[in-house]
Design a protein around this motif. Structure first.
Motif, short mmCIF file in Angstrom:
data_model
loop_
_atom_site.label_atom_id
_atom_site.label_comp_id
_atom_site.label_asym_id
_atom_site.label_seq_id
_atom_site.Cartn_x
_atom_site.Cartn_y
_atom_site.Cartn_z
N UNK A 1 16.16 1.05 -34.56
CA UNK A 1 14.84 1.58 -34.93
C UNK A 1 14.78 2.80 -35.86
N UNK A 2 15.39 3.90 -35.45
CA UNK A 2 15.23 5.12 -36.24
C UNK A 2 15.96 4.97 -37.59
N UNK A 3 17.13 4.36 -37.55
CA UNK A 3 17.88 4.09 -38.78
C UNK A 3 17.07 3.15 -39.68
N UNK A 4 16.37 2.20 -39.06
CA UNK A 4 15.59 1.24 -39.84
C UNK A 4 14.41 1.90 -40.55
N UNK A 5 13.79 2.86 -39.87
CA UNK A 5 12.68 3.58 -40.51
C UNK A 5 13.22 4.36 -41.72
N UNK A 6 14.39 4.96 -41.59
CA UNK A 6 14.98 5.68 -42.72
C UNK A 6 15.25 4.73 -43.88
N UNK A 7 15.73 3.52 -43.55
CA UNK A 7 16.04 2.54 -44.59
C UNK A 7 14.76 2.06 -45.29
N UNK A 8 13.68 1.95 -44.53
CA UNK A 8 12.38 1.59 -45.14
C UNK A 8 11.95 2.69 -46.09
N UNK A 9 12.09 3.92 -45.60
CA UNK A 9 11.64 5.08 -46.35
C UNK A 9 12.40 5.20 -47.68
#
Ligand code: GLU
Length: 327
Positions: A81-89
């Motif tokens: 989750x948190x890593x995925x939000x960074x990747x989206x960003x």
């Protein structure tokens, strides 16, 4: 003479291999040039291989490649989750699996996103409940969350939603990371270390049954530590994205009774950089092929168009909204 013949054979093989390699390289380049300019790459950020995001993401990539013209989709493993939000960003992925609690914190700049609000994050849909499962080997005699004090506990991969859940749940029981020995491990690493006796317990936030826990339970008798209703209520007061549910008996081998637990929702997130048509096409393709998703993992069966906005914690992308508003 024999030596020379051998040498010739070796030389012939070497040149054949070289020719083949050159051929392959050339072909690859040619392919890339031939790819239409308009090919849109859709990278899907999932989680670890022993979780649920990963097989579902793989199925979704397959669906998009088959059903959305001009799209080249791939699913990749991540810290969740948190890593995925960074990747989206940072734009390295276009679609991300995220827990609805983490998406909310990101969109609102709270918890781990305090002063780091993520602008433009949008929802496509919510998917299925992700149960916070706290697993120990039965022989370790850890019966409840209080029993985790002083123990080596896998709290999820660094950058996972699991890790945030572990911290919050322990805190609701008056336990901090100073009271345990926290280990930042993926689900697969946690399973291996639990089986080998290197850790005592593991937090796993994922749809159940989760492959990592099935793996442990196939070899050892496991205990799932309960989050009893009164503690759950306390937790929900502070973190309203948790909901109560129970893990039914028989979810894992030799699990004879149901276990009280809390859950969050899995969802798909994108950003406002995705155009409406693409968000519409992706949503439509996924919800038009739910049988393929259900084949990838049992929780796929609980993904439905009617419940796709339940627990949505951030604004929906207009393209997804358009799809869900259609009759
Ligand atoms: N919900 C988990 C997390 O973000 C990942 C679950 C999964 O991989 O299925 O930490």
């Amino acid at each position: 003479m024999l030596k020379i013949r051998k040498l010739l054979v070796v030389l012939a093989i070497v040149s054949m291999v070289a020719a083949l390699a050159a051929g392959c390289g050339g072909k690859k380049e040619g392919d890339q040039k031939a790819a239409p300019e308009s090919k849109k790459f859709v990278n899907i950020a999932t989680g670890g291989t022993a979780g649920v995001y990963y097989p579902l993401g793989g199925a979704m990539a397959e669906i998009l490649n088959k059903n959305v013209t001009g799209v080249n989709a791939t699913a990749q493993t991540t810290g969740a989750s948190v890593a995925n939000v960074s990747a989206l960003k940072d734009g390295s992925v276009q679609v991300a699996f995220v827990q609805n609690d983490i998406a909310f914190y990101a969109a609102n700049g709270t918890e781990m996103y305090k002063d780091k609000k993520v602008e433009g994050i949008k929802g496509l849909s919510t998917l299925y409940p992700e149960t916070i499962q706290i697993v120990a080997l039965e022989k370790s005699n850890i019966k409840d969350i209080a029993g985790l004090k002083g123990k080596r506990v896998a709290v999820g991969a660094a950058g996972s939603g699991t890790e945030a859940n572990a911290r919050q749940i322990l805190e609701a029981f008056g336990i901090t990371y100073n009271d345990i020995k926290p280990q930042y491990l993926s689900f697969a690493e946690a399973a291996n270390n639990l089986k080998d006796g290197n850790i005592d317990a593991a937090f796993v936030t994922a749809g159940h049954p989760t492959a990592a826990i099935q793996d442990i339970a196939a070899q050892h008798k496991i205990s799932l530590l309960p989050v009893a209703a009164d503690s759950a209520d306390k937790l929900i007061k502070q973190y309203p994205f948790y909901t109560k549910l129970s893990i039914p008996a028989g979810t894992y081998p030799n699990q004879d009774s149901e276990v009280a637990a809390v859950a969050v929702m899995a969802m798909l997130a994108v950003t406002d950089k995705m155009d409406d048509q693409m968000a519409y096409d992706i949503t439509k393709a996924i919800y038009g092929n739910l049988d393929r998703i259900a084949a990838a993992h049992a929780v796929g069966k609980s993904i439905k168009k009617e419940s796709a906005k339940n627990g949505m914690s951030i604004p929906l992308h207009p393209g997804a909204e358009k799809y869900f508003n259609e009759k």
